[in-house]
Write an enzyme that holds these catalytic residues in place. Structure first.
Site, PDB file in Angstrom:
ATOM      1  N   LYS A 358       0.952  -1.263  -0.086  1.00 16.76           N
ATOM      2  CA  LYS A 358      -0.071  -0.036  -0.057  1.00 16.76           C
ATOM      3  C   LYS A 358       0.780   1.242  -0.151  1.00 16.76           C
ATOM      4  CE  LYS A 358      -4.037  -2.103   1.655  1.00 16.76           C
ATOM      5  NZ  LYS A 358      -3.736  -3.843   1.285  1.00 16.76           N
ATOM      6  N   THR A 387       5.633 -21.218   1.040  1.00 17.93           N
ATOM      7  CA  THR A 387       5.281 -20.245  -0.028  1.00 17.93           C
ATOM      8  C   THR A 387       6.306 -19.896  -0.442  1.00 17.93           C
ATOM      9  OG1 THR A 387       3.344 -19.528   1.321  1.00 17.93           O
ATOM     10  CG2 THR A 387       4.280 -17.866  -0.473  1.00 17.93           C
ATOM     11  N   THR A 473     -17.460  -6.867   1.552  1.00 22.75           N
ATOM     12  CA  THR A 473     -16.436  -5.876   2.054  1.00 22.75           C
ATOM     13  C   THR A 473     -17.167  -4.841   3.026  1.00 22.75           C
ATOM     14  OG1 THR A 473     -15.422  -6.114   0.092  1.00 22.75           O
ATOM     15  CG2 THR A 473     -14.616  -4.336   1.423  1.00 22.75           C
TER      16      THR A 473
END
Length: 538
Positions: A358, A387, A473
């Site tokens: 962000k 991962t 959301t």
């Protein structure tokens, strides 16, 4: 389905004369196989197939004892076996497709179906982008690249250098081939940013939150989570995956939190999970008071600073740093935020999670905490162990962005000035912005269809991209347009947004502030967390 029916009619007398509607009903009622069993031809074929599958299955199990091996062999079996299996599963496949279609129709019906716009942000024209056609330009007003770091020259240079030297990919998971100097450097930078002993980088903060919260609940018997009702989906998912007990407390309601903590013995393991800035409303958690309750009732604190890192504090560490602004601005020698307090709020928070995707303009997530905690997560969390690591270029560019933001407050100051100007201008026109002290500008609509229509008008008629936010959301009836001003949104762009929204509200006859106030909403107006004095600090 219809293609299969047409093919079947060429070889089966029953199928040839049965209409399509009747066949579809048979499939829906799971009775097609029953009808086939009554057929003198298909009856023998079905029995032969069952016998073949039984004998094959028994042989595979006995010889390998491995379900995966059995599946692999069955998938690559003889052509006759494959065709039989496909025919028998056609009914099941139709049921899956029917469920997919039903669920999608439901999303369309309640107006919560999500449409993706083709938005291509331009590095040299921030905050502008082009649509599918490069000639169609729009101003982006809803990105989470809050400070424009995704196109900052130092960030791009660091990414290019790492890409040219080390290639596009990481090479594997951290424990195999993906550990490198870029991971070491950025984790050191993040630990220093949050004044913690260590940090651990993940592929995203969703994965970080999920991995850590899952692990805590699995490893501590009888642990209880106390989760703010407005927490992000990643935290909800991690708590759910942990299978630990969960207690939900009303958003930012300290009395409700304490009343629920009080119901459990102090020795019961507890974690209070919450966010600093809630991205859809812009509200900010009372972090210091939550830490007080955590210490009183013997709980760990898990603070998600995803929408705050880069945005608050003299070095961009988040709201926990911002609460003791002068102390950290003066290299931990100045006064603390509240008179008489001896320990800074940030030091009282046990675990902090954040994002590189962000305000730092890249991608990835992380957690920061004590040395043992970080090593524990590194050693036990499947979401980290299995991962693939972030690519070197990603970590290098994110590391550069963090270092740019720790140097001074220029970007944060310009961003806050844009936020104030937009909020004040919208208020002057009576356009409802959900009151909050943060950098989020949620323009309230309250209807899913109207929010989508407002977004479309802004994009098609005004060249302004603001995505409509709907369920899940936000709750149904709470739909909004979430605007995020950046340092790149100058006065001209801000005025364009405000005037365009004013026209949209008139065109769609949307409720203004005075109408909402009659219903008891938009009555308060909290002061910005950034004070005028803090904005003057370099």
């Amino acid at each position: 389905m219809e293609k299969a029916i047409r093919a079947s009619r060429q070889v089966c007398p029953f199928m040839k004369y049965a209409n399509t509607a009747s066949l579809q009903k048979l499939v829906a009622r799971k009775s097609l196989l029953n009808a086939a069993s009554a057929c003198p031809v298909m009856h023998h074929a079905i029995e032969a197939q069952k016998s073949q599958i039984r004998s094959y299955s028994q042989m595979s199990s006995a010889s390998t004892g491995n379900v995966s091996a059995e599946y692999a062999e069955n998938s690559s079996g003889s052509s006759s076996g494959s065709n039989s299996t496909f025919s028998a599963s056609a009914e099941n496949l139709a049921q899956y497709e029917a469920q997919f279609s039903k669920d999608l129709q439901k999303k369309h019906a309640d107006k919560s179906y999500r449409y993706f716009n083709n938005i291509n942000r331009l590095a040299e024209k921030f905050p502008h982008a082009h649509l599918a056609k490069e000639s169609d330009r729009v101003a982006v007003w809803c990105a989470n690249d809050y400070l424009g770091m995704g196109s900052h020259p130092e960030v791009l240079a660091a990414g290019h250098k790492a890409l040219d030297s080390y290639g596009a990919g990481a090479g594997g998971t951290r424990n195999i081939a993906g550990h490198n100097k870029h991971a070491v450097e950025i984790e050191s930078t993040l630990a220093k940013l949050h004044y913690k002993d260590g940090a651990l980088v993940f592929s995203s903060c969703f994965v970080a939150n999920d991995a850590v919260l899952t692990l805590l609940g699995r490893k501590f018997p009888n642990l209880v989570y106390f989760s703010d009702e407005m927490n992000h989906a990643s935290m909800i998912q991690g708590i759910r995956n942990s299978r630990a007990e969960k207690v939900i407390w009303r958003h930012n309601d300290l009395n409700d939190l304490e009343s629920k903590l009080r119901q459990y013995p102090r020795e019961t393991p507890k974690v209070i999970a919450f966010e600093s800035v809630y991205s859809m409303s812009g509200s900010i958690a009372p972090i210091e008071a939550i830490c007080d309750l955590a210490e009183k009732y013997g709980a760990l604190t898990f603070l998600d600073e995803v929408h705050a890192v880069g945005m608050y504090g003299p070095h961009g560490a988040g709201v926990a740093e911002h609460l003791d602004f002068d102390y950290y601005a003066n290299k931990r020698t100045g006064p603390l935020g509240r008179e008489g307090r001896k320990i800074p709020v940030n030091d009282r928070v046990d675990i902090i999670s954040g994002t590189l995707g962000k305000a730092f303009g890249s991608v990835g997530g992380y957690v920061a905490g004590s040395k043992n905690f970080i090593d524990w997560v590194r050693s036990y969390a499947p979401g980290f162990i299995f991962t693939t690591s972030l690519p070197p270029s990603v970590m290098a560019s994110a590391n550069a962005a963090i270092k740019v933001q720790t140097r001074n407050n220029d970007s944060r100051r310009k961003q806050q000035e844009a936020v104030r100007y937009v909020k004040e201008s919208l208020s002057d026109k009576g356009i409802p912005v959900i009151p909050n002290p943060s950098h989020i500008c949620p323009v309230f609509i309250g209807d899913a269809a109207l929010a989508k229509e407002a977004s479309d008008i802004l994009l098609n008629d005004h060249g302004i991209y603001v995505q409509a936010i709907n369920f899940p959301t936000v709750a149904r009836g709470e739909e909004r347009l979430r605007c995020t001003p950046t340092p790149g949104h100058n006065k001209e762009l801000c005025d364009q947004l405000v005037n365009a929204l004013d026209q949209v509200f008139n065109k769609l006859n949307l409720k203004r502030v005075k109408q909402w106030q009659l219903e008891g909403r938009f009555l308060d107006s909290p002061e910005p967390i950034w004070t005028n004095k803090q904005l003057q600090h370099n």
